[in-house]
Scaffold this motif. Structure first.
Motif, PDB file in Angstrom:
ATOM      1  N   LYS A  33       1.251   6.500 -26.808  1.00  0.00           N
ATOM      2  CA  LYS A  33       1.969   6.643 -28.075  1.00  0.00           C
ATOM      3  C   LYS A  33       3.289   7.366 -27.827  1.00  0.00           C
ATOM      4  O   LYS A  33       3.446   8.067 -26.825  1.00  0.00           O
ATOM      5  N   THR A  34       4.216   7.193 -28.736  1.00  0.00           N
ATOM      6  CA  THR A  34       5.519   7.821 -28.612  1.00  0.00           C
ATOM      7  C   THR A  34       5.449   9.230 -29.194  1.00  0.00           C
ATOM      8  O   THR A  34       5.072   9.407 -30.358  1.00  0.00           O
ATOM      9  N   ASP A  35       5.770  10.210 -28.356  1.00  0.00           N
ATOM     10  CA  ASP A  35       5.835  11.594 -28.830  1.00  0.00           C
ATOM     11  C   ASP A  35       6.588  12.465 -27.842  1.00  0.00           C
ATOM     12  O   ASP A  35       6.821  12.076 -26.699  1.00  0.00           O
ATOM     13  N   LEU A  95      10.222  12.894 -23.374  1.00  0.00           N
ATOM     14  CA  LEU A  95       9.759  12.016 -24.431  1.00  0.00           C
ATOM     15  C   LEU A  95       8.918  10.910 -23.828  1.00  0.00           C
ATOM     16  O   LEU A  95       9.361  10.212 -22.908  1.00  0.00           O
ATOM     17  N   LEU A 140       7.255   7.318 -24.322  1.00  0.00           N
ATOM     18  CA  LEU A 140       7.504   6.136 -25.147  1.00  0.00           C
ATOM     19  C   LEU A 140       6.395   5.105 -24.995  1.00  0.00           C
ATOM     20  O   LEU A 140       6.000   4.786 -23.879  1.00  0.00           O
ATOM     21  N   MET A 144      13.420   1.055 -27.998  1.00  0.00           N
ATOM     22  CA  MET A 144      12.481   1.875 -28.750  1.00  0.00           C
ATOM     23  C   MET A 144      12.983   3.319 -28.853  1.00  0.00           C
ATOM     24  O   MET A 144      12.853   3.943 -29.900  1.00  0.00           O
ATOM     25  N   LEU A 145      13.554   3.828 -27.768  1.00  0.00           N
ATOM     26  CA  LEU A 145      14.104   5.181 -27.768  1.00  0.00           C
ATOM     27  C   LEU A 145      15.171   5.337 -28.846  1.00  0.00           C
ATOM     28  O   LEU A 145      15.120   6.263 -29.650  1.00  0.00           O
ATOM     29  N   TRP A 152      13.630   5.090 -32.344  1.00  0.00           N
ATOM     30  CA  TRP A 152      12.840   6.288 -32.652  1.00  0.00           C
ATOM     31  C   TRP A 152      13.755   7.443 -33.049  1.00  0.00           C
ATOM     32  O   TRP A 152      13.488   8.140 -34.025  1.00  0.00           O
ATOM     33  N   LEU A 153      14.834   7.639 -32.289  1.00  0.00           N
ATOM     34  CA  LEU A 153      15.777   8.713 -32.608  1.00  0.00           C
ATOM     35  C   LEU A 153      16.480   8.455 -33.947  1.00  0.00           C
ATOM     36  O   LEU A 153      16.661   9.381 -34.744  1.00  0.00           O
ATOM     37  N   GLU A 210      15.303   6.884 -36.490  1.00  0.00           N
ATOM     38  CA  GLU A 210      14.323   7.177 -37.538  1.00  0.00           C
ATOM     39  C   GLU A 210      14.143   8.683 -37.724  1.00  0.00           C
ATOM     40  O   GLU A 210      14.133   9.183 -38.842  1.00  0.00           O
ATOM     41  N   ARG A 211      14.021   9.411 -36.631  1.00  0.00           N
ATOM     42  CA  ARG A 211      13.841  10.866 -36.699  1.00  0.00           C
ATOM     43  C   ARG A 211      15.009  11.577 -37.384  1.00  0.00           C
ATOM     44  O   ARG A 211      14.815  12.515 -38.132  1.00  0.00           O
ATOM     45  N   LYS A 230      20.810   2.791 -36.765  1.00  0.00           N
ATOM     46  CA  LYS A 230      20.689   2.615 -35.312  1.00  0.00           C
ATOM     47  C   LYS A 230      22.050   2.587 -34.626  1.00  0.00           C
ATOM     48  O   LYS A 230      22.182   3.013 -33.490  1.00  0.00           O
TER      49      LYS A 230
END
Length: 97
Positions: A24-26, A37, A39, A51-52, A55-56, A58-59, A64
């Motif tokens: 999982k991504t965390d 991180l 991924l 994906m990186l 993810w960033l 979204e955070r 994007k």
């Protein structure tokens, strides 16, 4: 200030150590002066990089297009720039640290 974080002129710069292919991504703490991180994407055909960046985005709740991979396209060591004006405390909060 964290060595892997720079907040200057409405830009956040993160130095990351990325481990693709995780379950999982965390976030996984610090690793050699970078934020580690994990991924959940394979390191093939740019999938982990995509994906990186997603993810960033979204955070940090930015589009994007505002998250750019500056270096490390084919490396685990990456530098990412996010066009957003935040201080260190706000960045850490966005990352859940």
């Amino acid at each position: 200030m964290k060595t892997w974080l720079s907040c200057k002129d409405s830009v956040i710069r993160l130095t990351l150590h990325v481990q693709p292919g995780a379950k999982k991504t965390d976030l996984a703490g610090e690793h050699g002066g970078a934020l580690k991180l994990r991924l959940a994407a394979p390191p093939v055909e740019g999938k982990a990089n995509a994906m990186l960046l997603a993810w960033l985005a979204e955070r940090f709740e930015v589009p994007k297009r505002d998250v750019v991979l500056l270096s490390g396209d084919k490396s685990r060591h990456k530098i990412v720039e996010i066009k957003l004006a935040l201080d260190e405390a706000a960045v850490l909060a966005c990352l859940g640290l």
